[in-house]
Design an enzyme around this catalytic site. Structure first.
Site, mmCIF file in Angstrom:
data_model
loop_
_atom_site.group_PDB
_atom_site.id
_atom_site.type_symbol
_atom_site.label_atom_id
_atom_site.label_comp_id
_atom_site.label_asym_id
_atom_site.label_seq_id
_atom_site.Cartn_x
_atom_site.Cartn_y
_atom_site.Cartn_z
ATOM 1 N N ASP A 13 -4.346 -8.671 -8.776
ATOM 2 C CA ASP A 13 -4.360 -10.078 -8.827
ATOM 3 C C ASP A 13 -3.006 -10.688 -9.277
ATOM 4 O OD1 ASP A 13 -7.236 -10.200 -8.526
ATOM 5 O OD2 ASP A 13 -7.420 -9.824 -10.551
ATOM 6 N N LYS A 16 0.087 -10.132 -4.726
ATOM 7 C CA LYS A 16 0.637 -9.432 -3.677
ATOM 8 C C LYS A 16 0.585 -10.136 -2.106
ATOM 9 C CE LYS A 16 -2.242 -6.020 -4.683
ATOM 10 N NZ LYS A 16 -2.668 -6.560 -6.035
ATOM 11 N N GLY A 40 -8.745 -8.990 -2.687
ATOM 12 C CA GLY A 40 -8.789 -10.044 -2.281
ATOM 13 C C GLY A 40 -7.347 -10.612 -2.152
ATOM 14 N N HIS A 41 -6.896 -10.996 -0.828
ATOM 15 C CA HIS A 41 -5.316 -11.433 -0.891
ATOM 16 C C HIS A 41 -5.484 -12.928 -0.384
ATOM 17 C CE1 HIS A 41 -3.541 -7.284 -0.557
ATOM 18 N NE2 HIS A 41 -3.991 -7.400 -1.648
ATOM 19 N N GLN A 224 -5.465 -3.702 -5.109
ATOM 20 C CA GLN A 224 -5.885 -3.783 -6.589
ATOM 21 C C GLN A 224 -4.278 -3.348 -7.416
ATOM 22 O OE1 GLN A 224 -7.937 -1.238 -4.583
ATOM 23 N NE2 GLN A 224 -9.251 -2.784 -4.368
#
Length: 430
Positions: A13, A16, A40-41, A224
């Site tokens: 988080d 990225k 999640g991006h 991650q």
């Protein structure tokens, strides 16, 4: 020109998505090399927000080749839904701009069911997984019973792979009180999606080798964060893959000399989702303020993130593990308005000083942070695009981080917008 690997240097988080998107404009190929759709991006481009899980961040940029490497575990049903979703936002996804490695392991529905059943029965020892089957799929890969993308192309092989997997999983399910997997229904679903998945399948190692020899710039995208690495993270509260930069080579099929620059993404404070040790975690108003201002909720799960001060000990450790040449420091603007800001420079564990996080879980749980305090700043850093736009106290804070982690700041991000970035060193130039 350099090929660049981007990895999170904390517990994930770190932002990225924005940095990879920013770099992808300079890249020709963007390759995912580990993890699954638990990552999640969030990308904000021209006021439009894209939320990606399995797809490489570069897929939203025209003229780029996006690659899902063999180090990823892939839920084929989720992939097709995600492709459909971003197509609705005007992004064209075709076999010309997206490739999936033929030897990529597939996440089956029974992997997610096993993941959730185990977590439900874990009582007070929950790992904090997303329940999406990532870990069980990696287990099957190592156990040599996983179904891979290429298996979808041959009926005989597919049936044999499914039968081998079900011998193992039905025994596990019986012990957990779950019904056996419906073999025929599973095979039917796999046959149905096979044509849609196989049109993206390629020998990715060969394609990437050709791209590299042609002088194309490759951006390797991790998921991650390094502190969730299966070997070097806060075990057992980790993910099921290697997250550090060395995995970029193994997870795509290129040799280690293909990676020229490792860039670590680092948040200006620290967050963590789920269980596990977190020495600098705050349980006071400052922690609440970080969470509210940073909008610290998981993209995938919506879970509230735990928040704390910047931990230089951990980031120095992850920079060393990945051989990072520079970091991208994100969310500096979240610290605007704090009277006092702290950085953890070491730990006290039962009277013993540590300049790294000890590997033993019991020692990690008892690690007390040793802090340096800094005067905050009242001037806004939001949207700053040059060092001259930053208050002196913010510059001092960033410079001290560089000293403590023994790695320079290559990029500084001051908002979710991709152009609100201060570039110090272009990773593609080195």
């Amino acid at each position: 020109m350099a090929n660049v690997v981007v990895v999170g240097a904390q517990w994930g988080d770190e932002g990225k998505g924005k940095i990879v998107d920013w770099l992808s404009e300079r890249a020709d190929v963007i390759a995912r090399f580990q993890g699954g759709h638990n990552a999640g991006h969030t990308l904000v481009i021209g006021g439009k927000t894209y939320k990606l899980n399995a797809l490489p961040s570069g897929v939203v940029r025209g003229g780029k080749l996006s690659v899902i490497g063999n180090g990823v575990v892939l839920d084929p049903w989720h992939l097709l839904k995600e492709i459909a979703s971003i197509r609705e936002q005007g992004v064209n996804v075709t076999p010309e701009n997206l490739m999936v490695a033929e030897n990529t392991p597939l996440i089956m529905p029974f992997h997610g069911e096993l993941d959730r059943a185990r977590e439900a029965q874990a009582s007070g020892n929950k790992i904090g997984t997303t329940g999406r089957g990532i870990g069980p799929a990696y287990e099957d890969k190592v156990g040599r019973r996983v179904i891979r993308v290429a298996d979808l192309a041959d009926e005989e092989t597919l049936v044999a792979r499914v039968d081998r997997a079900l011998v193992h999983h039905n025994a596990l399910r019986a012990g957990l009180g779950l019904e056996p997997v419906d073999r025929e229904a599973l095979l039917s679903e796999l046959r149905k999606i096979a044509p849609e998945i196989l049109k993206f399948a390629q020998p990715v190692w060969k394609v990437l080798d050709e791209q590299r020899r042609a002088g194309k710039r490759i951006l390797f995208e991790g998921a991650q964060g390094s502190l969730l690495d299966i070997d070097f993270g806060t075990y057992p509260f980790v993910t099921s893959s290697n997250v550090i930069a060395g995995q970029a080579a193994t997870g795509t099929g290129l040799g280690p000399n293909a990676v020229d620059y490792a860039l670590g993404i680092v948040k200006a404070y620290t967050t963590r989702v789920g269980a596990g040790p977190f020495p600098t975690e705050l349980f006071d108003a400052d922690g609440e303020k970080l969470g509210e201002r940073g909008r610290e909720f998981g993209v995938v799960t919506g879970r509230k993130r735990r928040c704390g001060w910047f931990d230089a000990v951990l980031v120095r450790q992850t920079c060393a593990l990945s051989g990072m040449k520079g970091i991208a420091l994100t969310k500096l603007d979240v610290l605007d308005g704090f009277e006092t800001i702290k950085i953890c420079t070491g730990y006290d564990v039962d009277g013993t000083h540590y300049d790294y996080l000890p590997i033993q879980s019991a020692l990690q749980a008892r690690a007390k942070p040793i802090y340096e305090e800094f005067e905050g700043w009242n001037t806004s850093t939001y949207g700053a695009r040059s060092w001259n736009d930053l208050p002196a106290a913010a510059v001092k804070y960033v410079r001290r981080i560089e000293e403590l982690i023994q790695c320079p700041v290559a990029m500084l991000s001051t908002s979710p917008e991709r152009d609100d970035t201060i570039l110090v060193t272009d990773p593609f130039v080195g």
